[in-house]
Design an enzyme around this catalytic site. Structure first.
Site, short mmCIF file in Angstrom:
data_model
loop_
_atom_site.label_atom_id
_atom_site.label_comp_id
_atom_site.label_asym_id
_atom_site.label_seq_id
_atom_site.Cartn_x
_atom_site.Cartn_y
_atom_site.Cartn_z
N LYS A 118 0.23 -47.92 24.23
CA LYS A 118 -0.29 -46.59 24.53
C LYS A 118 -1.11 -46.06 23.35
O LYS A 118 -0.71 -46.19 22.20
CB LYS A 118 0.87 -45.66 24.85
N SER A 193 1.74 -38.60 30.58
CA SER A 193 0.59 -38.97 29.78
C SER A 193 0.40 -40.49 29.65
O SER A 193 -0.62 -40.94 29.12
CB SER A 193 0.72 -38.38 28.37
N SER A 217 6.57 -38.32 30.36
CA SER A 217 5.31 -39.02 30.14
C SER A 217 5.36 -40.51 30.46
O SER A 217 4.32 -41.10 30.76
CB SER A 217 4.86 -38.83 28.69
#
Length: 522
Positions: A118, A193, A217
């Site tokens: 990520k 996210s 997230s």
């Protein structure tokens, strides 16, 4: 001098095809003519890829080239992988192969496995932006602690996956790289996210992903993209090096966890064993040894089941899924309690929001925070905008009181888990919602059974575990008539991460998983 390492798709495609056949031939010669690995090995579970690497039926370099080709074919339609460093990945893969050739032993439990990370987690020498224009040229000099654990386990870091600006949205889009699409339907959101990570795992551009979870997230994108995600117990995976705390900060939010995404529960478990460790500063004094699963059969578990709640109603697809799970557990002989609640969803969610808004204030500018204080003075705490402003600007004494309330809530959860092994809840109110990244957040909404609902209702069920340090796993379980993945959430006692993984492993044997997304076969 700062060197930007960006997506290098077109330039790698020809080299990828040419080298794959050569590497496969070398692998066969080294294993005495063993049967070559399946042609779609990059779509297989990580465990199968790691076994092929250990048996030397494929080299790390050959597997990497398959991934690079698949990314070249697949990513243009999804925009999940946003920074790729093919040269460094090839060098790392070649070193893994040389080590295996010299010693006959793997570098570690993730030996030679290509994977992505990520873009909120810093990677040494590889651009890390967290979707922010202000960090568009940020090339860290040090890995995040969790990323360093992956490298020490032998993983090959291929690139970074997309996030919203500073991880502050439930959908994934930013002005640096654009929008990530849902691999099942490009009109739907991939979530946020960790939308880039979830879409990359679902579409086969990586078998494992390292992501983060503060307000769902990890778990929200996993639910929308049909993959597995684990919010780890608070404190068992070091978080230094995670943005949006600015580069160079040593601290992070007390509600943040780092955790894995994968395509099955076994791979979550393997990844967890690599990640769970004390921070480097504490490593000389103590170790983390997570308890084994509480039971090995569904029949031996005591399940709590929370099908729905007036505070955040779920749609008919999710209700039917949870009813199916209830019937399955009872038919398996398990103890099922569908009435006892560890907490009130509304009260728990309000405390979660208070603590979330408070922790987010850490990186506000002095001027911005002064403006928030002035605005809070002019609005009552019970006003719709009052909760945000008063929580964000609370005095330290008020935070201590809120934290005390959180600890009491943790005690209530501990009491609940004295008579229940896990709690199964909805993950989200519905399958993936429409992409609304072009709409300002205050104007966004979701629709549940035809009813217009607040945008942030998407994470109300996920927030149950977020502030009380509990492990929570989201797993795919079937699909809607339109082919969108459905999901459920499994919450366990503090440090019972392996228990929630085992329950997911057992349930997966009886529940349908999502179909392969169209994007994975591009």
């Amino acid at each position: 001098m700062i060197v930007r390492r960006t997506l290098l798709i077109a330039s790698t495609a020809v080299a990828a095809v040419a080298s794959m056949a050569t590497m496969s031939a070398v692998a066969r010669s080294r294993t005495g003519g063993a049967r070559p690995p399946r042609s779609d090995l990059h779509l297989a579970p990580a465990s199968e890829q790691l076994e092929a690497l250990r048996r030397r039926t494929i080299t790390s370099r050959a597997l990497l080239e398959r991934y690079l080709q698949h990314i070249a074919d697949t990513n243009p339609g999804l925009n999940a992988v946003i920074t790729l460093d093919a040269d460094a990945a090839r060098a790392a893969a070649d070193e893994a192969d040389r080590h295996m050739e010299r010693t006959g032993k793997p570098l570690g439990p993730l030996h030679g496995l290509p994977l992505t990370v990520k873009d909120a987690l810093e990677t040494k020498g590889l651009r890390t932006t967290c979707g922010s224009p202000d960090l568009a040229a940020h090339v860290p000099e040090q890995d995040a602690d969790a990323v360093a654990r992956l490298r020490s386990a032998g993983a090959v870091i291929v690139g970074k996956t997309n996030v919203p600006v500073m991880c502050q949205d439930l959908q994934t889009s930013n002005p640096v790289f654009g929008t990530t699409k849902n691999p099942y339907d490009d009109a739907k959101t991939a979530g946020g996210s960790s939308g880039g990570p979830a879409a990359a795992v679902a579409s086969g551009m990586t078998s494992l992903e390292l992501g983060s979870d503060l307000a769902g997230s990890l778990r929200l994108p996993a639910a929308y993209c049909g993959v597995y995600a684990l919010r780890t117990s608070g404190g068992i995976v070091p978080t230094r090096g995670h943005i949006p705390r600015p580069p160079g900060w040593l601290t992070s939010s007390d509600m943040l966890t780092i955790g894995p995404l994968a395509r099955n529960a076994d791979d979550l478990d393997s990844f967890l064993q690599v990640l769970a460790a004390p921070a480097p500063a504490d490593a000389d004094a103590w170790r983390i040894e997570l308890p084994a699963p509480r039971h090995g059969r569904l029949a031996d578990y005591r399940f709590g089941l929370w099908l729905d709640d007036p505070y955040c109603h779920v749609d008919e697809h999710v209700r039917r899924l949870l009813e199916q799970v209830s019937d399955l557990l009872r038919s398996a002989g398990a103890t099922v309690d569908g009435s006892t609640r560890p907490v009130q969803l509304a009260d728990s969610d309000r405390l979660f929001q208070q603590l979330l808004f408070a922790t987010a204030s850490a990186t506000a500018t002095d001027a911005g925070f002064a403006d928030d204080i002035a605005a809070a003075d002019g609005v009552p705490a019970d006003d719709p905008s009052g909760l945000f402003l008063h929580s964000r600007t609370m005095r330290h004494r008020d935070w201590l009181r809120a934290n005390e309330e959180r600890e009491k809530l943790r005690d209530r959860w501990a009491d609940y888990f004295a008579s229940h092994d896990v709690l199964i809840t909805p993950a989200v109110p519905s399958a993936a919602v429409d992409d609304q990244t072009s709409t300002p957040v205050p104007q966004r909404f979701i629709t549940v059974d035809g009813e217009r609902r607040p945008y942030f209702d998407q994470t109300a069920w996920l927030n149950l575990a977020g502030h009380v340090r509990l492990p929570a796993l989201v797993m795919p379980a079937g699909k809607t008539a339109d082919g969108l993945p459905l999901a459920l959430q499994i919450i366990g006692p503090y440090l019972a991460d392996r228990t929630v993984i085992e329950v997911a492993r057992q349930l997966a044997r009886h529940l349908p998983g999502p179909s392969q997304p169209p994007a994975s076969t591009s």
